[in-house]
Motif scaffolding. Structure first.
Motif, PDB file in Angstrom:
ATOM      1  N   GLY A 102       0.821  -1.202   0.000  1.00  0.00           N
ATOM      2  CA  GLY A 102       0.000   0.000   0.000  1.00  0.00           C
ATOM      3  C   GLY A 102       0.856   1.253   0.000  1.00  0.00           C
ATOM      4  O   GLY A 102       2.077   1.213  -0.212  1.00  0.00           O
ATOM      5  N   SER A 103       0.215   2.388   0.263  1.00  0.00           N
ATOM      6  CA  SER A 103       0.935   3.659   0.305  1.00  0.00           C
ATOM      7  C   SER A 103       0.135   4.663   1.119  1.00  0.00           C
ATOM      8  O   SER A 103      -1.071   4.512   1.324  1.00  0.00           O
ATOM      9  N   ARG A 104       0.825   5.699   1.555  1.00  0.00           N
ATOM     10  CA  ARG A 104       0.219   6.740   2.362  1.00  0.00           C
ATOM     11  C   ARG A 104      -0.545   7.711   1.465  1.00  0.00           C
ATOM     12  O   ARG A 104      -0.078   8.082   0.395  1.00  0.00           O
ATOM     13  N   GLY A 105      -1.736   8.124   1.910  1.00  0.00           N
ATOM     14  CA  GLY A 105      -2.517   9.087   1.140  1.00  0.00           C
ATOM     15  C   GLY A 105      -3.969   9.088   1.569  1.00  0.00           C
ATOM     16  O   GLY A 105      -4.342   8.473   2.574  1.00  0.00           O
ATOM     17  N   HIS A 106      -4.808   9.766   0.808  1.00  0.00           N
ATOM     18  CA  HIS A 106      -6.224   9.899   1.143  1.00  0.00           C
ATOM     19  C   HIS A 106      -7.131   9.217   0.126  1.00  0.00           C
ATOM     20  O   HIS A 106      -8.351   9.218   0.283  1.00  0.00           O
ATOM     21  N   ALA A 107      -6.555   8.636  -0.912  1.00  0.00           N
ATOM     22  CA  ALA A 107      -7.360   7.967  -1.926  1.00  0.00           C
ATOM     23  C   ALA A 107      -7.801   6.595  -1.440  1.00  0.00           C
ATOM     24  O   ALA A 107      -7.291   6.072  -0.440  1.00  0.00           O
ATOM     25  N   LYS A 108      -8.745   5.992  -2.144  1.00  0.00           N
ATOM     26  CA  LYS A 108      -9.209   4.658  -1.790  1.00  0.00           C
ATOM     27  C   LYS A 108      -8.033   3.681  -1.850  1.00  0.00           C
ATOM     28  O   LYS A 108      -7.262   3.657  -2.813  1.00  0.00           O
ATOM     29  N   GLY A 109      -7.890   2.864  -0.808  1.00  0.00           N
ATOM     30  CA  GLY A 109      -6.806   1.902  -0.754  1.00  0.00           C
ATOM     31  C   GLY A 109      -5.514   2.448  -0.187  1.00  0.00           C
ATOM     32  O   GLY A 109      -4.520   1.727  -0.097  1.00  0.00           O
ATOM     33  N   GLU A 110      -5.515   3.718   0.234  1.00  0.00           N
ATOM     34  CA  GLU A 110      -4.347   4.317   0.863  1.00  0.00           C
ATOM     35  C   GLU A 110      -4.629   4.571   2.341  1.00  0.00           C
ATOM     36  O   GLU A 110      -5.772   4.744   2.743  1.00  0.00           O
ATOM     37  N   TYR A 111      -3.587   4.604   3.146  1.00  0.00           N
ATOM     38  CA  TYR A 111      -3.736   4.838   4.576  1.00  0.00           C
ATOM     39  C   TYR A 111      -3.110   6.178   4.951  1.00  0.00           C
ATOM     40  O   TYR A 111      -2.190   6.667   4.292  1.00  0.00           O
ATOM     41  N   GLN A 112      -3.616   6.756   6.040  1.00  0.00           N
ATOM     42  CA  GLN A 112      -3.062   8.009   6.542  1.00  0.00           C
ATOM     43  C   GLN A 112      -1.996   7.767   7.596  1.00  0.00           C
ATOM     44  O   GLN A 112      -1.121   8.602   7.807  1.00  0.00           O
ATOM     45  N   MET A 113      -2.067   6.622   8.263  1.00  0.00           N
ATOM     46  CA  MET A 113      -1.060   6.248   9.250  1.00  0.00           C
ATOM     47  C   MET A 113      -1.079   4.728   9.407  1.00  0.00           C
ATOM     48  O   MET A 113      -2.035   4.066   8.991  1.00  0.00           O
ATOM     49  N   VAL A 114      -0.022   4.190   9.988  1.00  0.00           N
ATOM     50  CA  VAL A 114       0.042   2.759  10.274  1.00  0.00           C
ATOM     51  C   VAL A 114       0.179   2.597  11.784  1.00  0.00           C
ATOM     52  O   VAL A 114       1.098   3.133  12.394  1.00  0.00           O
ATOM     53  N   LEU A 115      -0.747   1.853  12.374  1.00  0.00           N
ATOM     54  CA  LEU A 115      -0.736   1.624  13.813  1.00  0.00           C
ATOM     55  C   LEU A 115      -0.254   0.216  14.167  1.00  0.00           C
ATOM     56  O   LEU A 115       0.305  -0.004  15.226  1.00  0.00           O
ATOM     57  N   ASN A 116      -0.479  -0.729  13.266  1.00  0.00           N
ATOM     58  CA  ASN A 116       0.026  -2.089  13.406  1.00  0.00           C
ATOM     59  C   ASN A 116      -0.274  -2.804  12.100  1.00  0.00           C
ATOM     60  O   ASN A 116      -0.900  -2.223  11.193  1.00  0.00           O
ATOM     61  N   MET A 117       0.130  -4.039  12.012  1.00  0.00           N
ATOM     62  CA  MET A 117      -0.155  -4.820  10.806  1.00  0.00           C
ATOM     63  C   MET A 117      -0.207  -6.290  11.163  1.00  0.00           C
ATOM     64  O   MET A 117       0.252  -6.720  12.216  1.00  0.00           O
ATOM     65  N   GLY A 118      -0.776  -7.068  10.267  1.00  0.00           N
ATOM     66  CA  GLY A 118      -0.843  -8.509  10.426  1.00  0.00           C
ATOM     67  C   GLY A 118      -0.800  -9.164   9.057  1.00  0.00           C
ATOM     68  O   GLY A 118      -0.991  -8.504   8.033  1.00  0.00           O
ATOM     69  N   ALA A 119      -0.538 -10.468   9.021  1.00  0.00           N
ATOM     70  CA  ALA A 119      -0.480 -11.190   7.754  1.00  0.00           C
ATOM     71  C   ALA A 119      -0.903 -12.632   7.977  1.00  0.00           C
ATOM     72  O   ALA A 119      -0.770 -13.167   9.083  1.00  0.00           O
ATOM     73  N   THR A 120      -1.409 -13.250   6.928  1.00  0.00           N
ATOM     74  CA  THR A 120      -1.739 -14.665   6.995  1.00  0.00           C
ATOM     75  C   THR A 120      -0.452 -15.477   7.085  1.00  0.00           C
ATOM     76  O   THR A 120       0.617 -15.025   6.667  1.00  0.00           O
ATOM     77  N   ALA A 121      -0.540 -16.683   7.628  1.00  0.00           N
ATOM     78  CA  ALA A 121       0.649 -17.520   7.792  1.00  0.00           C
ATOM     79  C   ALA A 121       1.296 -17.831   6.440  1.00  0.00           C
ATOM     80  O   ALA A 121       2.524 -17.937   6.343  1.00  0.00           O
ATOM     81  N   ASN A 122       0.488 -17.973   5.376  1.00  0.00           N
ATOM     82  CA  ASN A 122       1.078 -18.247   4.061  1.00  0.00           C
ATOM     83  C   ASN A 122       1.528 -16.974   3.351  1.00  0.00           C
ATOM     84  O   ASN A 122       2.152 -17.035   2.286  1.00  0.00           O
ATOM     85  N   GLY A 123       1.201 -15.803   3.933  1.00  0.00           N
ATOM     86  CA  GLY A 123       1.713 -14.547   3.419  1.00  0.00           C
ATOM     87  C   GLY A 123       0.975 -13.968   2.235  1.00  0.00           C
ATOM     88  O   GLY A 123       1.442 -12.993   1.634  1.00  0.00           O
ATOM     89  N   ASP A 124      -0.207 -14.507   1.890  1.00  0.00           N
ATOM     90  CA  ASP A 124      -0.883 -13.997   0.696  1.00  0.00           C
ATOM     91  C   ASP A 124      -1.732 -12.758   0.958  1.00  0.00           C
ATOM     92  O   ASP A 124      -2.138 -12.073   0.017  1.00  0.00           O
ATOM     93  N   THR A 125      -2.020 -12.456   2.216  1.00  0.00           N
ATOM     94  CA  THR A 125      -2.832 -11.290   2.566  1.00  0.00           C
ATOM     95  C   THR A 125      -2.209 -10.556   3.741  1.00  0.00           C
ATOM     96  O   THR A 125      -1.770 -11.181   4.708  1.00  0.00           O
ATOM     97  N   VAL A 126      -2.185  -9.225   3.643  1.00  0.00           N
ATOM     98  CA  VAL A 126      -1.624  -8.377   4.687  1.00  0.00           C
ATOM     99  C   VAL A 126      -2.680  -7.375   5.129  1.00  0.00           C
ATOM    100  O   VAL A 126      -3.363  -6.776   4.297  1.00  0.00           O
TER     101      VAL A 126
END
Length: 376
Positions: A102-126
């Motif tokens: 992803g990337s920082r911004g205000h458009a759809k699919g963008e974030y304004q800040m990152v507070l934490n993250m997670g991922a699937t064990a196989n790594g296909d989704t974050v």
């Protein structure tokens, strides 16, 4: 050897899906772990062996500043980097840079800040816990979907497990410590571990960002404010056990609310990793620390210090434990004039020796991979 700071979690956001009631646990099994102090400092090399030291690639676009959370998955490595512009980066298992998530911004699919993250064990989704929503991405960084959030309360960690998404709340801003959702439909399933709604502003979390963890059909949820762990069965979320460390000096929620300086006077759970039914971690306050270790099948907890390393691992995946270190730290380990580093050199062994002359102070971070000796 602590590598990262506590998560500060005062401006997070609350999931806007409809709730289906309070804690579904029909019964709570409470276990107070009797402390067993090990008097002599132990060598971690008796328990762990170094498998590999992995250099993160030295490209400008992936130079790391402060690792808030590390996740090793089947598909690769994800890093939440608290640079001046916080971001999530993806690397191959050999440390080569893949892409930004992803990337920082205000458009759809963008974030304004990152507070934490997670991922699937196989790594296909974050999942990126941002503001004002949680965003889901594919491994290549492509935006998939978002989960709207509202108000001033917040999700502090996310965990994917068996097609479901666990959301964690740890500062009493919600009526439960965990909520469970179907990760595809985002339909709310249940809430677990009921707590009073009485937000507390203390910046207490675990130092490596891994508040929620999965291991062997169990989901682990620490309550740092009360120095305990809740463990629930994935197949039956009503089956919850509470493991408390039975030390008078351990942090309690009442003390935090009554005294803002309690962090310097009581031991808090600073980090932990659950692997094969055993929990290893660190308890600390401003004046020192201890490592701890207990098995879910036991009623005691070993309290100890190690003379070469400690249990403050950044993550665990498929039985391997990982620790992020800076290039300058690695050079300190190699410096033969620093006799006090000899136990660390013994732990890291020939793998460290093979890197002599190949490490520069300006290098990106390095990832130390270890395994339990009985799993080698």
């Amino acid at each position: 050897m602590k590598k990262v700071h506590c998560l500060t979690i005062l401006c997070l956001a609350l999931l806007s899906s409809c709730r289906k009631g309070a804690d579904n646990a029909t019964g709570l099994q409470e276990i107070t772990l009797e402390p067993h102090f090990v008097e002599d400092a132990l060598p971690l090399c008796d328990e762990f062996a170094t498998v590999e030291i992995i250099p993160f690639e030295n490209k400008t676009e992936c130079m790391l500043t402060e690792v808030k959370k590390l996740m090793v998955t089947d598909a690769g490595i994800y890093v939440f980097d608290a640079s001046p512009s916080p971001r999530v980066l993806s690397f191959r298992h050999d440390g080569r840079f893949k892409n930004e998530i992803g990337s920082r911004g205000h458009a759809k699919g963008e974030y304004q800040m990152v507070l934490n993250m997670g991922a699937t064990a196989n790594g296909d989704t974050v999942a990126v816990v941002g503001y004002p929503e949680i965003l889901l991405y594919a491994a290549n960084g492509r935006y998939l979907a978002s989960l709207p959030v509202k108000d001033n309360n917040g999700v502090e960690d996310v965990l994917f497990a068996d097609g479901r998404l666990y959301l964690g709340y740890f500062h009493r801003q919600e009526k439960s410590m965990m909520s469970l959702y179907e990760s595809c439909s985002m339909e709310h399933v249940t809430d677990m571990i009921e707590t009073p709604v009485d937000p507390i502003g203390a910046s207490l979390g675990v130092d490596n960002g891994h508040l929620l963890q999965e291991d062997g059909g169990k989901v682990y949820c620490p309550d740092v404010l009360n120095s305990c762990f809740y463990v629930c069965d994935k197949s039956n979320t009503g089956d919850v056990s509470k493991y408390s460390i039975g030390l008078e000096e351990m942090l309690k929620e009442k003390d935090v609310r009554d005294n803002a300086d309690t962090e310097e006077k009581a031991y808090r759970i600073a980090s932990y990793q659950a692997c094969d039914g055993v929990v290893r971690g660190v308890i600390e306050h401003g004046k020192g620390y201890y490592d701890f270790r207990f098995a879910l099948s036991d009623k005691t907890v070993d309290i100890m210090r190690h003379n070469d390393w400690d249990y403050s691992f950044d993550c665990c995946h498929s039985g391997s434990f990982y620790t992020v270190v800076s290039a300058s730290t690695l050079l300190d380990y190699m410096d033969k004039d620093k006799k006090y580093m000899e136990p660390v050199r013994k732990l890291l062994g020939n793998i460290l020796g093979e890197m002599e002359g190949k490490v520069s102070p300006t290098d990106n971070y390095y990832l130390i991979k270890m395994r339990l000796k009985h799993n080698l």
